[in-house]
Structure formats: structure tokens, C-alpha cells
Design a protein around this motif. Structure first.
Motif, PDB file in Angstrom:
ATOM      1  N   SER A  20     -20.741  81.544 -18.392  1.00  0.00           N
ATOM      2  CA  SER A  20     -19.635  80.899 -17.717  1.00  0.00           C
ATOM      3  C   SER A  20     -18.304  81.311 -18.326  1.00  0.00           C
ATOM      4  O   SER A  20     -18.142  81.331 -19.551  1.00  0.00           O
ATOM      5  N   ALA A  21     -17.332  81.631 -17.465  1.00  0.00           N
ATOM      6  CA  ALA A  21     -16.002  81.987 -17.958  1.00  0.00           C
ATOM      7  C   ALA A  21     -15.354  80.806 -18.668  1.00  0.00           C
ATOM      8  O   ALA A  21     -14.562  80.983 -19.596  1.00  0.00           O
ATOM      9  N   ALA A  22     -15.693  79.580 -18.252  1.00  0.00           N
ATOM     10  CA  ALA A  22     -15.111  78.398 -18.874  1.00  0.00           C
ATOM     11  C   ALA A  22     -15.534  78.261 -20.327  1.00  0.00           C
ATOM     12  O   ALA A  22     -14.861  77.597 -21.122  1.00  0.00           O
ATOM     13  N   LEU A  23     -16.646  78.888 -20.692  1.00  0.00           N
ATOM     14  CA  LEU A  23     -17.129  78.795 -22.065  1.00  0.00           C
ATOM     15  C   LEU A  23     -16.164  79.463 -23.043  1.00  0.00           C
ATOM     16  O   LEU A  23     -16.179  79.164 -24.238  1.00  0.00           O
ATOM     17  N   GLN A  24     -15.323  80.351 -22.542  1.00  0.00           N
ATOM     18  CA  GLN A  24     -14.370  81.038 -23.409  1.00  0.00           C
ATOM     19  C   GLN A  24     -13.464  80.070 -24.158  1.00  0.00           C
ATOM     20  O   GLN A  24     -13.002  80.367 -25.255  1.00  0.00           O
ATOM     21  N   THR A  25     -13.190  78.924 -23.550  1.00  0.00           N
ATOM     22  CA  THR A  25     -12.220  78.011 -24.141  1.00  0.00           C
ATOM     23  C   THR A  25     -12.768  77.266 -25.348  1.00  0.00           C
ATOM     24  O   THR A  25     -11.992  76.728 -26.135  1.00  0.00           O
ATOM     25  N   SER A  26     -14.077  77.199 -25.504  1.00  0.00           N
ATOM     26  CA  SER A  26     -14.677  76.349 -26.535  1.00  0.00           C
ATOM     27  C   SER A  26     -15.017  77.120 -27.801  1.00  0.00           C
ATOM     28  O   SER A  26     -15.227  78.328 -27.781  1.00  0.00           O
ATOM     29  N   ALA A  27     -15.085  76.376 -28.909  1.00  0.00           N
ATOM     30  CA  ALA A  27     -15.531  76.973 -30.167  1.00  0.00           C
ATOM     31  C   ALA A  27     -16.971  77.451 -30.046  1.00  0.00           C
ATOM     32  O   ALA A  27     -17.335  78.518 -30.543  1.00  0.00           O
ATOM     33  N   LEU A  28     -17.800  76.664 -29.376  1.00  0.00           N
ATOM     34  CA  LEU A  28     -19.184  77.070 -29.132  1.00  0.00           C
ATOM     35  C   LEU A  28     -19.233  78.399 -28.409  1.00  0.00           C
ATOM     36  O   LEU A  28     -19.994  79.310 -28.780  1.00  0.00           O
ATOM     37  N   GLY A  29     -18.422  78.542 -27.363  1.00  0.00           N
ATOM     38  CA  GLY A  29     -18.437  79.783 -26.598  1.00  0.00           C
ATOM     39  C   GLY A  29     -18.052  80.981 -27.436  1.00  0.00           C
ATOM     40  O   GLY A  29     -18.625  82.065 -27.287  1.00  0.00           O
ATOM     41  N   ARG A  30     -17.117  80.819 -28.337  1.00  0.00           N
ATOM     42  CA  ARG A  30     -16.697  81.946 -29.165  1.00  0.00           C
ATOM     43  C   ARG A  30     -17.765  82.326 -30.175  1.00  0.00           C
ATOM     44  O   ARG A  30     -17.921  83.498 -30.510  1.00  0.00           O
ATOM     45  N   VAL A  31     -18.523  81.328 -30.647  1.00  0.00           N
ATOM     46  CA  VAL A  31     -19.659  81.644 -31.514  1.00  0.00           C
ATOM     47  C   VAL A  31     -20.667  82.503 -30.760  1.00  0.00           C
ATOM     48  O   VAL A  31     -21.179  83.504 -31.269  1.00  0.00           O
ATOM     49  N   VAL A  32     -20.950  82.116 -29.517  1.00  0.00           N
ATOM     50  CA  VAL A  32     -21.909  82.865 -28.705  1.00  0.00           C
ATOM     51  C   VAL A  32     -21.383  84.262 -28.385  1.00  0.00           C
ATOM     52  O   VAL A  32     -22.098  85.263 -28.541  1.00  0.00           O
ATOM     53  N   LEU A  33     -20.141  84.347 -27.951  1.00  0.00           N
ATOM     54  CA  LEU A  33     -19.575  85.628 -27.543  1.00  0.00           C
ATOM     55  C   LEU A  33     -19.401  86.574 -28.728  1.00  0.00           C
ATOM     56  O   LEU A  33     -19.515  87.803 -28.564  1.00  0.00           O
ATOM     57  N   ALA A  34     -19.154  86.046 -29.912  1.00  0.00           N
ATOM     58  CA  ALA A  34     -19.052  86.901 -31.093  1.00  0.00           C
ATOM     59  C   ALA A  34     -20.380  87.573 -31.407  1.00  0.00           C
ATOM     60  O   ALA A  34     -20.423  88.659 -31.990  1.00  0.00           O
ATOM     61  N   THR A  45      -5.874  80.052 -24.186  1.00  0.00           N
ATOM     62  CA  THR A  45      -5.500  81.462 -24.299  1.00  0.00           C
ATOM     63  C   THR A  45      -5.536  82.116 -22.921  1.00  0.00           C
ATOM     64  O   THR A  45      -6.524  81.995 -22.192  1.00  0.00           O
ATOM     65  N   THR A  46      -4.472  82.817 -22.572  1.00  0.00           N
ATOM     66  CA  THR A  46      -4.420  83.510 -21.291  1.00  0.00           C
ATOM     67  C   THR A  46      -4.402  85.027 -21.449  1.00  0.00           C
ATOM     68  O   THR A  46      -4.576  85.752 -20.474  1.00  0.00           O
ATOM     69  N   SER A  47      -4.218  85.506 -22.670  1.00  0.00           N
ATOM     70  CA  SER A  47      -4.153  86.945 -22.938  1.00  0.00           C
ATOM     71  C   SER A  47      -5.518  87.449 -23.381  1.00  0.00           C
ATOM     72  O   SER A  47      -6.112  86.918 -24.328  1.00  0.00           O
ATOM     73  N   ARG A  73     -14.961  90.906 -19.296  1.00  0.00           N
ATOM     74  CA  ARG A  73     -13.807  91.811 -19.275  1.00  0.00           C
ATOM     75  C   ARG A  73     -13.370  92.051 -17.823  1.00  0.00           C
ATOM     76  O   ARG A  73     -14.175  92.209 -16.925  1.00  0.00           O
ATOM     77  N   GLY A  74     -12.079  92.069 -17.643  1.00  0.00           N
ATOM     78  CA  GLY A  74     -11.545  92.228 -16.295  1.00  0.00           C
ATOM     79  C   GLY A  74     -11.225  90.911 -15.636  1.00  0.00           C
ATOM     80  O   GLY A  74     -10.487  90.857 -14.654  1.00  0.00           O
ATOM     81  N   ARG A  75     -11.821  89.829 -16.165  1.00  0.00           N
ATOM     82  CA  ARG A  75     -11.477  88.497 -15.689  1.00  0.00           C
ATOM     83  C   ARG A  75     -10.616  87.834 -16.756  1.00  0.00           C
ATOM     84  O   ARG A  75     -11.066  87.654 -17.890  1.00  0.00           O
ATOM     85  N   PRO A  76      -9.392  87.482 -16.475  1.00  0.00           N
ATOM     86  CA  PRO A  76      -8.555  86.876 -17.505  1.00  0.00           C
ATOM     87  C   PRO A  76      -9.157  85.556 -17.973  1.00  0.00           C
ATOM     88  O   PRO A  76      -9.878  84.890 -17.219  1.00  0.00           O
ATOM     89  N   PRO A  77      -8.943  85.185 -19.231  1.00  0.00           N
ATOM     90  CA  PRO A  77      -9.440  83.892 -19.696  1.00  0.00           C
ATOM     91  C   PRO A  77      -8.997  82.770 -18.774  1.00  0.00           C
ATOM     92  O   PRO A  77      -7.888  82.795 -18.216  1.00  0.00           O
ATOM     93  N   ALA A  78      -9.892  81.801 -18.581  1.00  0.00           N
ATOM     94  CA  ALA A  78      -9.617  80.682 -17.668  1.00  0.00           C
ATOM     95  C   ALA A  78      -9.257  79.451 -18.490  1.00  0.00           C
ATOM     96  O   ALA A  78     -10.143  78.681 -18.862  1.00  0.00           O
ATOM     97  N   PRO A  79      -7.968  79.267 -18.802  1.00  0.00           N
ATOM     98  CA  PRO A  79      -7.590  78.134 -19.649  1.00  0.00           C
ATOM     99  C   PRO A  79      -7.868  76.800 -18.982  1.00  0.00           C
ATOM    100  O   PRO A  79      -7.653  76.640 -17.780  1.00  0.00           O
ATOM    101  N   GLN A  80      -8.368  75.845 -19.762  1.00  0.00           N
ATOM    102  CA  GLN A  80      -8.648  74.502 -19.254  1.00  0.00           C
ATOM    103  C   GLN A  80      -7.474  73.560 -19.490  1.00  0.00           C
ATOM    104  O   GLN A  80      -7.389  72.507 -18.867  1.00  0.00           O
TER     105      GLN A  80
END
Length: 264
Positions: A135-149, A171-173, A159-166
Motif C-alpha cells: 500500500s502506498a499509504a504505508l509509506q507514511t508510517s514507521a512500520l512501512g519504512r522498516v518494511v521498505l528498507a 513527506t511529498t518529495s 517509484r513513479g508514484r509520489p508519496p501519499a501524505p496523510q
């Protein structure tokens, strides 16, 4: 063994092969399950395609490798829950915040246990906990960054989809977001300030399995004014290591109940 449901017949076929303890012919399987041979053949063929059964060159059936995968994951999930619970409770006692642990698999995130006080119950009920690692929404969470790292394939898929800030703090960049994920790789700690919900922050770290792979995530969520992210960044790694050691010990030698049976 036939309860006249599709699921019941599938389970009956698997149970029959498991009970035999070795390869089983279609005729034996049909006799054991007690349903028409064409039905057993069709179910067995589907289970072979899904790697839950394996068919030998002589046509006999045995349990397949996917069942082993499921068994290992079930054992790990139960072991992780038993191992994590005392550490989650200890962190709650020390912080008074919302402490949680989840299991991470290829396609889902499962929250396993959580500890919090009555003063945080409304916050838990209000929050939405992500469960899809894609889920793109997962980018906003600390959990999501652990997974994505840990999962560059998932990161590349975003990539290609800008972050979806909640929230307005999100983060939008994309370059900045990549820097945030890279920081998690360097420190093993993900910190999120009011990017999922205004007024709340979160600190999280990964939990490793016996082979070093990421199997879970441990985190503390609290109100931004009271949550010391610096203190959490000190407490979480030790707790995560303790969970990993305890889970490994449980998997190596599962504890027994008073009557001698394994609890899982």
C-alpha cells in the motif's frame, strides 16, 4: 471423513496423506477419504498444482513443500507471539505508551499483540493499522519504512508514484523519502512524527528470525508531546533482540504444557 463441503474434502485428502506417513496411491486415497474417485483425483491434482501435495513418478501422492512453508510460518508466528508478549508488556510498563508488535510476511502484515493503558484506548480505537505491505499509504508510517528498507522490490514498485501524505507533515518529495528509508537501513530505527496522524509519533524497529530475515516489527506509538523518540530508539533494539532470541529458542525447543503437550 467427507463432510460434503469443498474445504472438508480438501482437508480430508491432506489428512489422509499425512496419516499414511508415506506415498499414497489414488486408489488408497479414494478409499480412505470416502468420496468418488474423480473428485479425489481433481482435488489431488489441484493440490499438486499448489505445491500442497507432490506426485511421484509412479503416481503416488505425498505431502508437498508448500505445507512445510506454511508450517514453518505458523510455528514462527506462534513463537513470535509467545516471545514478544513479555517484551511488549515490559516496554508498556516503562513507557506508558502504545506498544505493538506485528508479523511481516510476503503479502501481509499481521498485528499480533499490543499493550496500552486506559488513557490510550481511544487513540487505539481511532487509529487505522496498515496490513498491506504494497500500500502506498504505508509509506507514511514507521512500520512501512522498516518494511521498505528491507524490501527494495516493494520500494521500486512505489517509484513513479509520489508519496501519499496523510497529514500536512507528510513527506511529498521522492528523494527525501528515499533518504528517510536509507536512514532506517543505517540505524535500524524508523521514526515518524505526525505523518500518519497529527498529534502522534511512532518509533519502530525490525524483528529478525533465526536466519536474519525480517519477520516482524516492534514499535511504540504515543502522543508527540509525551513520547521521547530518543529514549525509544535506545529501548527498542534491546527489546527486539530479546524477542528474536526468545523466538529462536522456542522454535528450537518448543515449551510444553503441564500435560506434556506442545502449546503450538
Amino acid at each position: 471423513m467427507d463432510d460434503r463441503t469443498v474445504t472438508g474434502r480438501v482437508v480430508a485428502v491432506l489428512d489422509a496423506v499425512a496419516a499414511r506417513g508415506g506415498p499414497m496411491t489414488l486408489a488408497d486415497l479414494t478409499r480412505e477419504v470416502g468420496v468418488p474417485k474423480p473428485t479425489v483425483r481433481r482435488i489431488a491434482a489441484d493440490l499438486v498444482a499448489r505445491r500442497m501435495l507432490r506426485r511421484d513418478p509412479d503416481g503416488r501422492y505425498r505431502l508437498g513443500p508448500h505445507l512445510l512453508d506454511l508450517g514453518r510460518r505458523a510455528a514462527l508466528q506462534e513463537g513470535l507471539l509467545h516471545a514478544a508478549t513479555p517484551h511488549v508488556q515490559d516496554l508498556f510498563a516503562r513507557t506508558g505508551e502504545i506498544v505493538w508488535v506485528c508479523e511481516i510476511s510476503e503479502g501481509s502484515i499481521t498485528f499480533m499483540t499490543m499493550a496500552y493503558g486506559a488513557n490510550r484506548a481511544p487513540d487505539v480505537r481511532r487509529g487505522e493499522w496498515p496490513n498491506d505491505p504494497r500500500s502506498a499509504a504505508l509509506q507514511t508510517s514507521a512500520l512501512g519504512r522498516v518494511v521498505l528498507a528491507e524490501r527494495p522490490d516493494l520500494l521500486e514498485g512505489l517509484r513513479g508514484r509520489p508519496p501519499a501524505p496523510q497529514t500536512p507533515r507528510g513527506t511529498t518529495s521522492w528523494p527525501r523519502f528515499l533518504d528517510e528509508v536509507s536512514a532506517v537501513r543505517d540505524t535500524a530505527i524508523a521514526v515518524e512524527h505526525e505523518q500518519c496522524e497529527l498529534g502522534f509519533s511512532c518509533v519502530a524497529t525490525g524483528v529478525r528470525g533465526p536466519d536474519g530475515a525480517l519477520v516482524g516489527c516492534l514499535g511504540v506509538t504515543g502522543r508527540t508531546g509525551s513520547l521521547s523518540t530518543r529514549r525509544m530508539a535506545r529501548l527498542l533494539p534491546a527489546a527486539s533482540d530479546g524477542i528474536a532470541r526468545a523466538a529462536g529458542a522456542l522454535l528450537a525447543s518448543p515449551p510444553r504444557t503441564l500435560d506434556g503437550r506442545h502449546p503450538f
